[in-house]
Write a protein that holds these residues in place. Structure first.
Motif, PDB file in Angstrom:
ATOM      1  N   ASP A   1     -30.489 -12.454 -29.246  1.00 58.57           N
ATOM      2  CA  ASP A   1     -29.875 -13.508 -28.441  1.00 58.57           C
ATOM      3  C   ASP A   1     -30.645 -14.812 -28.536  1.00 58.57           C
ATOM      4  OD1 ASP A   1     -28.070 -11.571 -27.786  1.00 58.57           O
ATOM      5  OD2 ASP A   1     -28.501 -11.530 -25.646  1.00 58.57           O
TER       6      ASP A   1
ATOM      7  N   GLU B   1     -23.087 -11.750 -31.907  1.00 56.60           N
ATOM      8  CA  GLU B   1     -21.811 -11.168 -32.341  1.00 56.60           C
ATOM      9  C   GLU B   1     -20.609 -11.799 -31.638  1.00 56.60           C
ATOM     10  OE1 GLU B   1     -21.952  -7.014 -31.569  1.00 56.60           O
ATOM     11  OE2 GLU B   1     -23.429  -6.569 -33.132  1.00 56.60           O
ATOM     12  N   LEU B   2     -20.842 -12.508 -30.541  1.00 53.99           N
ATOM     13  CA  LEU B   2     -19.721 -13.029 -29.759  1.00 53.99           C
ATOM     14  C   LEU B   2     -18.904 -14.040 -30.558  1.00 53.99           C
ATOM     15  CD1 LEU B   2     -21.342 -13.531 -26.237  1.00 53.99           C
ATOM     16  CD2 LEU B   2     -19.977 -11.621 -27.069  1.00 53.99           C
TER      17      LEU B   2
ATOM     18  N   ASN C   1     -26.774  -8.948 -29.098  1.00 54.80           N
ATOM     19  CA  ASN C   1     -25.334  -8.813 -28.880  1.00 54.80           C
ATOM     20  C   ASN C   1     -24.633 -10.163 -28.797  1.00 54.80           C
ATOM     21  OD1 ASN C   1     -26.889  -8.793 -26.304  1.00 54.80           O
ATOM     22  ND2 ASN C   1     -24.874  -8.877 -25.351  1.00 54.80           N
ATOM     23  N   HIS C   2     -25.335 -11.222 -28.376  1.00 58.43           N
ATOM     24  CA  HIS C   2     -24.680 -12.529 -28.252  1.00 58.43           C
ATOM     25  C   HIS C   2     -24.426 -13.175 -29.611  1.00 58.43           C
ATOM     26  CE1 HIS C   2     -24.127 -13.963 -24.031  1.00 58.43           C
ATOM     27  NE2 HIS C   2     -24.706 -12.792 -23.837  1.00 58.43           N
TER      28      HIS C   2
ATOM     29  N   GLU D   1     -22.855  -5.934 -20.011  1.00 62.67           N
ATOM     30  CA  GLU D   1     -23.848  -6.175 -21.059  1.00 62.67           C
ATOM     31  C   GLU D   1     -25.075  -5.299 -20.885  1.00 62.67           C
ATOM     32  OE1 GLU D   1     -25.277 -10.001 -21.853  1.00 62.67           O
ATOM     33  OE2 GLU D   1     -23.324 -10.883 -22.253  1.00 62.67           O
TER      34      GLU D   1
ATOM     35  N   GLU E   1     -15.030  -7.353 -34.757  1.00 62.13           N
ATOM     36  CA  GLU E   1     -15.902  -6.194 -34.636  1.00 62.13           C
ATOM     37  C   GLU E   1     -16.297  -5.664 -36.013  1.00 62.13           C
ATOM     38  OE1 GLU E   1     -15.982  -1.783 -32.466  1.00 62.13           O
ATOM     39  OE2 GLU E   1     -14.338  -3.206 -32.063  1.00 62.13           O
TER      40      GLU E   1
ATOM     41  N   ARG F   1     -23.820 -17.828 -28.807  1.00 60.57           N
ATOM     42  CA  ARG F   1     -22.617 -17.293 -29.440  1.00 60.57           C
ATOM     43  C   ARG F   1     -22.744 -17.496 -30.941  1.00 60.57           C
ATOM     44  NH1 ARG F   1     -18.543 -16.184 -25.911  1.00 60.57           N
ATOM     45  NH2 ARG F   1     -17.031 -16.109 -27.617  1.00 60.57           N
ATOM     46  N   ASN F   2     -21.894 -16.809 -31.688  1.00 61.65           N
ATOM     47  CA  ASN F   2     -22.032 -16.893 -33.136  1.00 61.65           C
ATOM     48  C   ASN F   2     -21.801 -18.303 -33.663  1.00 61.65           C
ATOM     49  OD1 ASN F   2     -20.781 -16.447 -36.122  1.00 61.65           O
ATOM     50  ND2 ASN F   2     -22.353 -14.935 -35.627  1.00 61.65           N
TER      51      ASN F   2
END
Length: 363
Positions: A44, A79-80, A76-77, A163, A84, A48-49
């Motif tokens: 993170d 990937e936002l 994980n952020h 999350e 998928e 965001r991506n």
């Protein structure tokens, strides 16, 4: 000696570009001051991506001032905003080193002044089963893992945010494989724990990402010497400021006695939330006061909430409430004691009780 700065959850964003990049600059400056050989970013780093492409040149320019090595794992952020299964990093983010597409783990073997260490970088994987990971015999002085997820033995509460349940981490395999330090990311509040010879640590987010994230923002400085035991200390991030939360009461006439005093309790780097409650005759008077205060407040960001503010007109029109109000005001005017009670608090509590009883009678 190997010495690294451990950070995570910076959430660099276009929305808060200047603020988040100023924190990154301070992180790099601290790493240089502490004579670190490495910087670890444990997920993170970006919010965001799409922030990766937008901010990559700024980030690369800042990081190039650091003379050591920089290891990074996506969280994980990163990937936002992606479909998928899509690997989150397609841009060149040098001088950072990070796992490439298809790599479930990246190994960096480092040596400095006779001290050797293995750094294992695990990109965020929502369903990765860490218990199945097999490590070879340890032949270096130190083993470090970069991980992004929730170590449930260190995190007391997993809700309501979904999350926090992402990528549940099991430290057991790392303890068995004689790891010395788990450089963790994903949880925004700092915490650390020792299991046997293994140190597990979340440095917390080095900036305020969301309202409510209280406390001094920090990064970890970890020294690996020849004695085989990591030494951990914290460094505060001054440019991040702090989150300050104030609850203030309003008088019936619309005054907020403690409002001006709050200015001395926060700095220009801080994020401030002020919650105003009570019963008032005219909400517009309160709104004007709060607007003037917001415009003059010297802080990075301010939020004022008045959802708990009530007008008195409906209550005062109640005959019982009106009698109570008049009697209380008479008592206040004639009070001659040394220690006066909080008249506004008595008024608010009394009117609320009258309102509640009136509601019960109607039902």
């Amino acid at each position: 000696m190997i010495r690294f700065l451990h950070s995570a959850d910076l959430h660099l964003s276009q929305k808060e570009k200047d603020y988040s990049l100023s924190v990154l600059k301070e992180i790099v400056s601290i790493a240089s001051e502490e004579q670190c050989t490495h910087i670890l970013f444990c997920g993170d780093l970006f919010d965001r991506n799409n922030d990766i492409a937008a901010l990559k040149e700024d980030v690369k320019s800042i990081l190039k001032s650091f003379s050591g090595r920089i290891f990074y794992i996506p969280g994980n952020h990163e990937e936002l905003g992606l479909a998928e299964g899509t690997y989150p990093i397609s841009a060149d983010l040098s001088p950072m080193l990070y796992p490439q597409k298809g790599e479930n783990v990246k190994l960096w073997l480092e040596e400095s002044d006779g001290v050797s260490a293995e750094f294992f970088g695990f990109p965020f994987n929502r369903n990765l089963d860490y218990s199945n990971i097999q490590f070879k015999e340890k032949k270096v002085q130190y083993r470090i893992a970069l991980l992004h997820g929730t170590e449930t033995k260190m995190v007391e509460y997993l809700g309501p945010s979904p999350e926090e349940a992402d990528s549940i981490l099991d430290s057991g395999p790392f303890l068995e494989a004689k790891f010395d330090y788990l450089a963790l990311g994903h949880i925004h509040s700092k915490r650390s724990e020792v299991s046997g010879s293994l140190i597990k640590a979340y440095p917390g987010s080095p900036r305020i990402v969301s309202l409510g994230e209280s406390g001094v923002r920090t990064v970890n400085i970890v020294s690996l010497g020849k004695n085989g035991t990591p030494v951990l200390k914290e460094r505060a991030i001054v440019s991040a400021g702090e989150f300050k939360d104030f609850s203030l009461s309003v008088t019936l006439s619309g005054e907020i006695p403690e409002l001006e005093k709050t200015s001395s309790r926060f700095s220009q780097e801080d994020t401030v939330r002020i919650r105003v409650s009570g019963i008032v005759e005219d909400e517009h008077v309160v709104s004007e006061t709060l607007n003037r205060f917001s415009e003059s407040a010297r802080c990075r960001k301010i939020e004022i909430k008045t959802s708990d503010l009530k007008t008195s007109s409906a209550l005062i029109d109640n005959p019982v409430a009106k009698i109570f109000y008049e009697k209380l005001m008479e008592l206040q005017r004639n009070w001659s004691g040394a220690d006066a009670p909080d008249w506004n608090e008595i008024l608010v509590l009394g009117l609320e009780q009258i309102e509640e009883n009136a509601g019960k009678t109607e039902r």
